[in-house]
Design an enzyme around this catalytic site. Sequence first.
Site, PDB file in Angstrom:
ATOM      1  N   HIS A  68       0.759  -1.344  -0.098  1.00  7.98           N
ATOM      2  CA  HIS A  68       0.009   0.077  -0.038  1.00  7.98           C
ATOM      3  C   HIS A  68       0.701   1.312   0.061  1.00  7.98           C
ATOM      4  O   HIS A  68       2.121   1.205   0.453  1.00  7.98           O
ATOM      5  CB  HIS A  68      -1.004   0.108   1.206  1.00  7.98           C
ATOM      6  CG  HIS A  68      -1.632  -1.191   1.617  1.00  7.98           C
ATOM      7  ND1 HIS A  68      -1.281  -2.034   2.733  1.00  7.98           N
ATOM      8  CD2 HIS A  68      -2.740  -1.618   0.793  1.00  7.98           C
ATOM      9  CE1 HIS A  68      -2.203  -3.065   2.500  1.00  7.98           C
ATOM     10  NE2 HIS A  68      -3.033  -2.634   1.600  1.00  7.98           N
ATOM     11  N   HIS A  75       0.907   4.750   2.047  1.00 10.16           N
ATOM     12  CA  HIS A  75       0.275   5.166   3.349  1.00 10.16           C
ATOM     13  C   HIS A  75       0.347   6.720   3.199  1.00 10.16           C
ATOM     14  O   HIS A  75       1.286   7.444   2.429  1.00 10.16           O
ATOM     15  CB  HIS A  75       0.908   4.620   4.415  1.00 10.16           C
ATOM     16  CG  HIS A  75       0.733   3.248   4.695  1.00 10.16           C
ATOM     17  ND1 HIS A  75       0.102   3.000   5.885  1.00 10.16           N
ATOM     18  CD2 HIS A  75       0.498   2.049   4.005  1.00 10.16           C
ATOM     19  CE1 HIS A  75      -0.279   1.497   5.920  1.00 10.16           C
ATOM     20  NE2 HIS A  75       0.114   1.064   4.811  1.00 10.16           N
ATOM     21  N   HIS A 129      -3.423   4.098   5.416  1.00  8.04           N
ATOM     22  CA  HIS A 129      -3.663   4.221   4.008  1.00  8.04           C
ATOM     23  C   HIS A 129      -3.968   5.602   3.360  1.00  8.04           C
ATOM     24  O   HIS A 129      -4.745   6.190   4.088  1.00  8.04           O
ATOM     25  CB  HIS A 129      -4.622   3.046   3.375  1.00  8.04           C
ATOM     26  CG  HIS A 129      -4.288   1.552   3.840  1.00  8.04           C
ATOM     27  ND1 HIS A 129      -4.973   0.595   3.214  1.00  8.04           N
ATOM     28  CD2 HIS A 129      -3.382   0.889   4.516  1.00  8.04           C
ATOM     29  CE1 HIS A 129      -4.637  -0.643   3.817  1.00  8.04           C
ATOM     30  NE2 HIS A 129      -3.522  -0.233   4.296  1.00  8.04           N
ATOM     31  N   HIS A 167     -11.432   0.299   1.901  1.00  4.37           N
ATOM     32  CA  HIS A 167     -10.614  -0.415   1.617  1.00  4.37           C
ATOM     33  C   HIS A 167     -10.810  -1.560   0.747  1.00  4.37           C
ATOM     34  O   HIS A 167     -11.828  -2.042   0.805  1.00  4.37           O
ATOM     35  CB  HIS A 167      -9.909  -1.117   2.861  1.00  4.37           C
ATOM     36  CG  HIS A 167      -8.723  -1.966   2.575  1.00  4.37           C
ATOM     37  ND1 HIS A 167      -7.533  -1.664   2.027  1.00  4.37           N
ATOM     38  CD2 HIS A 167      -8.565  -3.135   2.759  1.00  4.37           C
ATOM     39  CE1 HIS A 167      -6.532  -2.554   1.904  1.00  4.37           C
ATOM     40  NE2 HIS A 167      -7.449  -3.928   2.182  1.00  4.37           N
ATOM     41  N   HIS A 199      -9.305   2.753  -1.681  1.00  4.78           N
ATOM     42  CA  HIS A 199      -8.399   3.843  -1.204  1.00  4.78           C
ATOM     43  C   HIS A 199      -7.335   4.123  -2.348  1.00  4.78           C
ATOM     44  O   HIS A 199      -7.063   3.030  -3.227  1.00  4.78           O
ATOM     45  CB  HIS A 199      -7.442   3.500   0.001  1.00  4.78           C
ATOM     46  CG  HIS A 199      -8.112   2.946   1.444  1.00  4.78           C
ATOM     47  ND1 HIS A 199      -7.498   2.437   2.279  1.00  4.78           N
ATOM     48  CD2 HIS A 199      -9.330   3.330   1.708  1.00  4.78           C
ATOM     49  CE1 HIS A 199      -8.191   2.072   3.162  1.00  4.78           C
ATOM     50  NE2 HIS A 199      -9.532   2.727   3.182  1.00  4.78           N
ATOM     51  N   ASP A 223      -4.399   1.631  -2.072  1.00  4.60           N
ATOM     52  CA  ASP A 223      -4.605   0.310  -2.239  1.00  4.60           C
ATOM     53  C   ASP A 223      -3.764  -0.265  -3.485  1.00  4.60           C
ATOM     54  O   ASP A 223      -4.416   0.170  -4.686  1.00  4.60           O
ATOM     55  CB  ASP A 223      -6.058  -0.332  -2.161  1.00  4.60           C
ATOM     56  CG  ASP A 223      -6.790   0.128  -1.071  1.00  4.60           C
ATOM     57  OD1 ASP A 223      -5.855   0.244   0.118  1.00  4.60           O
ATOM     58  OD2 ASP A 223      -8.071  -0.040  -0.897  1.00  4.60           O
ATOM     59  N   HIS A 264       3.507  -5.360   3.920  1.00  4.06           N
ATOM     60  CA  HIS A 264       2.925  -5.720   5.055  1.00  4.06           C
ATOM     61  C   HIS A 264       3.463  -7.366   5.173  1.00  4.06           C
ATOM     62  O   HIS A 264       3.972  -7.615   4.380  1.00  4.06           O
ATOM     63  CB  HIS A 264       1.467  -5.875   5.211  1.00  4.06           C
ATOM     64  CG  HIS A 264       1.056  -4.367   5.446  1.00  4.06           C
ATOM     65  ND1 HIS A 264       0.799  -3.696   6.770  1.00  4.06           N
ATOM     66  CD2 HIS A 264       0.754  -3.369   4.628  1.00  4.06           C
ATOM     67  CE1 HIS A 264       0.313  -2.427   6.588  1.00  4.06           C
ATOM     68  NE2 HIS A 264       0.288  -2.491   4.999  1.00  4.06           N
ATOM     69  N   ARG A 314       4.260  -3.980   9.600  1.00  2.09           N
ATOM     70  CA  ARG A 314       5.053  -3.429   8.240  1.00  2.09           C
ATOM     71  C   ARG A 314       6.295  -3.789   8.152  1.00  2.09           C
ATOM     72  O   ARG A 314       7.191  -3.583   9.261  1.00  2.09           O
ATOM     73  CB  ARG A 314       4.641  -1.846   8.657  1.00  2.09           C
ATOM     74  CG  ARG A 314       3.537  -1.393   8.730  1.00  2.09           C
ATOM     75  CD  ARG A 314       3.227   0.018   8.835  1.00  2.09           C
ATOM     76  NE  ARG A 314       1.772   0.413   9.265  1.00  2.09           N
ATOM     77  CZ  ARG A 314       1.196   1.578   9.223  1.00  2.09           C
ATOM     78  NH1 ARG A 314       1.973   2.570   9.185  1.00  2.09           N
ATOM     79  NH2 ARG A 314      -0.094   1.824   9.501  1.00  2.09           N
TER      80      ARG A 314
END
Length: 175
Positions: free
Chosen positions: A73, A75, A91, A99, A108, A111, A148, A165
């Site tokens: 993603h 952020h 995000h 999401h 998002h 995403d 992630h 993360r």
Amino acid sequence: MKTFVKKYNSAVLSLLVMFIIVSCSSKSQKAEAVLESRSGSSVTGKVTFTKEGNVVKIIADIKGLTPGKHGFHIHEKGDCSAPDATSAGGHFNPRSMQHSGHQTTERHTGDMGNITADESGNAHLEISDSIMSFDGEESIIGKSVIVHEKEDDLKTQPTGDAGGRVACGVIVIVK
């Protein structure tokens, strides 16, 4: 004959000017995020973003992952200073959407779905995006890329239940 030559020269000049305008306006812009390990992982890599017209092409090369899928993603903050990368915030979601996966426009902005690592822990991904931008409300410049520890289920709100993360990098313009 002079009229024909005059019209011909005018047409050639018009085409030349149009070619120059199109060439200049279609020039691509590049940005990248160099990923550094977080949360005690050994994950590193690079994500390149190339904007051409209204589309951003994303190419990611990441190593040091556990085999399988990992949430991937953008952020909201360009801050990777925390050891667990929580300084990057949530995000990137300027449109206040739910999401979801990358394949839908109802998601998002940040995403990007999952990136899949092979048995050696290496992952490569190439996708294109028509929501992200290099300017305006959807601008990804100055935000961060997060990888992630687990697979993004593409439905759990607001994060996809992708876990910790393991890598973080700030997106910057490159020449």
